[in-house]
Design a protein around this motif. Structure first.
Motif, PDB file in Angstrom:
ATOM      1  N   SER A 286      12.380 -50.555 -16.899  1.00  0.00           N
ATOM      2  CA  SER A 286      11.204 -49.651 -16.117  1.00  0.00           C
ATOM      3  C   SER A 286      11.117 -50.007 -14.627  1.00  0.00           C
ATOM      4  CB  SER A 286       9.899 -50.056 -17.027  1.00  0.00           C
ATOM      5  OG  SER A 286       8.836 -49.519 -15.888  1.00  0.00           O
TER       6      SER A 286
ATOM      7  N   TYR B 247       6.459 -41.954 -18.477  1.00  0.00           N
ATOM      8  CA  TYR B 247       7.182 -42.689 -17.535  1.00  0.00           C
ATOM      9  C   TYR B 247       7.843 -41.918 -16.315  1.00  0.00           C
ATOM     10  CZ  TYR B 247      11.010 -45.849 -15.692  1.00  0.00           C
ATOM     11  OH  TYR B 247      11.588 -46.650 -14.929  1.00  0.00           O
TER      12      TYR B 247
ATOM     13  N   GLY C 150      15.651 -46.578 -16.586  1.00  0.00           N
ATOM     14  CA  GLY C 150      14.531 -46.689 -17.534  1.00  0.00           C
ATOM     15  C   GLY C 150      14.818 -47.547 -18.734  1.00  0.00           C
TER      16      GLY C 150
END
Lengths: 399, 399
Positions: free
Chosen positions: A285, B150, B284
């Motif tokens: 992330s 996200y 990610g």
């Protein structure tokens, strides 16, 4: 027992206490006059003349104009430790731990360390029953101590997958990512080769950090514990940084799983890149500070993006008898219905209604194709099970 | 109103209905004989002789040996649509929407599109009050329709940051990442320039997908809606794929925020890379299928890792009057206490105890340095506030 140790090995053992890792002048001196005479010079039993200095400074590419006496500075630096020298005691300690000293003179010496050139370790203090595996079987998995649950799970999957592919997982024995990598490797290994190798910044008789004592004991018994500093040495910041170069040099590939913007793991990655070894970084992330270092490595081109053990194995290149299956993911990727169609076929497919059927002429208008092209496209689509011919015309086969 | 439209523009408007996007032969014909005569040939009002074919096949690098009559195939392909040609009606529709036709002949034509060479659009159907910004002010933010939370939050931060840095955010008007990028850009724009530009696969009079109608109406009023196909055209798979090349060609940088292993966003990225435009991909979780496409782009070298608008701006390179501050992160990175220390200083710092003080001689042994070096190191560390001198000796300043 120590009586059987070759004099050169004994000298290397002693010098590894005298010199800090990567002490350029010390290592250069050992290279120029050999470890035995280097020890005699360092102890003051032998005086280094002009010739030694000339060869040494030439080797190190140092300024030999006499304004700085680098060797004398070295002697001054080493002198305070001379009274503490006790290589026989250190080797005996290693022997009690069933360890062995691996030196460039021994057959087990990892040739990969020679890529460090003048900064190659003098010797390795090694515990464990296995031989040190070659470069193409060692994969380093490193990362920050304060790992997240994400980092822990990726590390476990990756380390496990690497062991199953025939790699030994190298790491630094620290908390967090390192410990997770060692543990997952141990859980997956069949002990034909060491499932995991810990490179320590302290002596191999010490269990640092204390919370990893049990883990390090298991690694000593089923894997390998390796250090370039002798038993009893404490882990200092300098030794941690230098330890990273050993991880990087020994391993055919180095992967950083989680690292902050500034992190020791980046230091390992840069060592590896500097040696021309492939480096991988695991993405995460953009909101996780623990992935910022990995993204930094990806961004500046130091590392390649790796998401699983297959990616790491591909990055490392082939090794002898690795079970194949890395292309599994490619083969199982879903095939979408337009794959392999020509552009006119795709245009016809786009134009085909799903509910009510249509005519070739109408399809020609909608698709922007000649009726002849529509017909041949329909034939191919029918064959591919994508178009259905009805009594009223054509429609699309539902997916 | 349409009476004032130049004949060339009117011909381009007509041809954009006759030819599917990237119809190589059609676009080549327009390049060889000009749009007006190309339309006459396509309608059958003018016959293309051997010379036109020779020039056309030479331009396209096509085989002109006579075994295939590419132009005739084109004429057959276009013929079914000729009866539907109504450029004046299409231009009138555009006019009612306060739109305009932008052609290579007009000053507003984005020169960046010429990088598409023989696949450059014939014209752009444009809605919005602003002029199309130049390449170095357009940043594309694209991604999958089924975005995660996200992806949505990263898109919002990135689009907003890009607008604040002076970019217009280009995207495809789809659900998911595209919509989020447009919305965040609109929320951050001051309307001195279009905060966002949507490139559509259908006519600019259509709001597709239906759920984005309100968003697309706002973009038409405050930003720009652009398409290479005329009003009324429906969005087909082919047009979606070709639309991606327009996004890639118009934008100085293209960023993929989230994409599956196979995704249209990867198509946009590859178009951009093929044009030599910088491409970014947002990392990610390796466990997220929605990031697999981004990691694929990072891994194969198509894209550079970008984590925020500053990264994207750096990738895009400087633009005229962008507010600086991209180096903010670098400047505010935490400075650790050993930064800038020499190796001997670091060794002394490592050796310094935290609780009880120690002597220079003991430090020399622990650090592996000459007493003289320890002394000078201590002086520097004291100056840096890292070491304290007491009546009994030295200790480390607590952090």
């Amino acid at each position: 027992m120590t009586a059987s140790v070759p004099e050169t090995s004994r000298a290397r053992a002693a010098l590894s206490r005298l010199f800090e890792p990567s002490d350029t002048v010390g290592l250069g001196l050992a290279a120029v006059v050999g470890p035995v005479d280097a020890l005699r010079i360092a102890r003051g039993d032998l005086t280094a003349g002009r010739e030694v200095r000339t060869s040494l400074y030439e080797l190190l590419g140092m300024d030999g104009d006499g304004r700085r006496d680098h060797l004398q500075e070295g002697l001054d630096r080493w002198a305070p430790r001379v009274p503490d020298l006790a290589p026989d005691r250190d080797l005996a300690t290693l022997g009690r731990l069933s360890g062995r000293l691996v030196t460039p003179e021994s057959g087990e010496w990892p040739a990969a360390l020679d890529d460090l050139q003048s900064a190659a370790p003098l010797c390795l203090w090694v515990r464990g029953v296995h031989a040190v595996p070659p470069l193409d079987r060692l994969a380093a998995v490193v990362g920050s101590r304060d790992s997240t649950s994400y980092g822990a799970s990726v590390t476990a999957e990756m380390a496990s997958g690497l062991v199953l592919r025939g790699y030994s997982v190298v790491s630094g024995g620290a908390y967090g990512i390192d410990a997770q990598a060692h543990r997952a490797a141990l859980a997956s290994g069949d002990d034909d080769q060491p499932p995991t190798v810990a490179i320590l910044a302290c002596g191999v008789d010490r269990y640092y950090p204390a919370g990893n004592e049990e883990l390090l004991r298991v690694i000593a018994s089923r894997g390998l514990l390796i250090s370039e500093v002798p038993p009893g040495s404490s882990p200092t910041r300098w030794r941690f940084l230098q330890r990273n170069r050993v991880i990087a040099a020994l391993s055919g590939v180095t992967v950083v799983v989680e690292a902050r913007w500034r992190s020791g793991a980046l230091n390992t990655a840069h060592h590896a890149a500097g040696l021309g070894r492939p480096v991988g970084a695991v993405p995460g992330s953009v909101h996780s500070a623990n992935s910022a270092g990995c993204h930094r490595l990806l961004r500046d081109g130091t590392a390649v993006c790796v998401t699983d053990a297959a990616d790491v194995a591909e990055l490392a290149g082939p090794i002898g008898s690795v079970p194949t299956g890395d292309r599994l993911r490619e083969a199982t990727a879903p095939v979408r219905d337009q794959d392999g169609l020509t552009i006119p076929d795709l245009l016809v497919l786009d134009a085909l209604p799903v509910r009510s059927s249509t005519t070739v002429d109408k399809l020609a208008v909608v698709a922007g194709l000649a009726p002849r092209e529509v017909l041949s496209g329909l034939a191919r689509l029918e064959l591919a099970g994508l178009a259905i011919r009805t009594s009223e015309g054509w429609l699309r086969q539902k997916g």
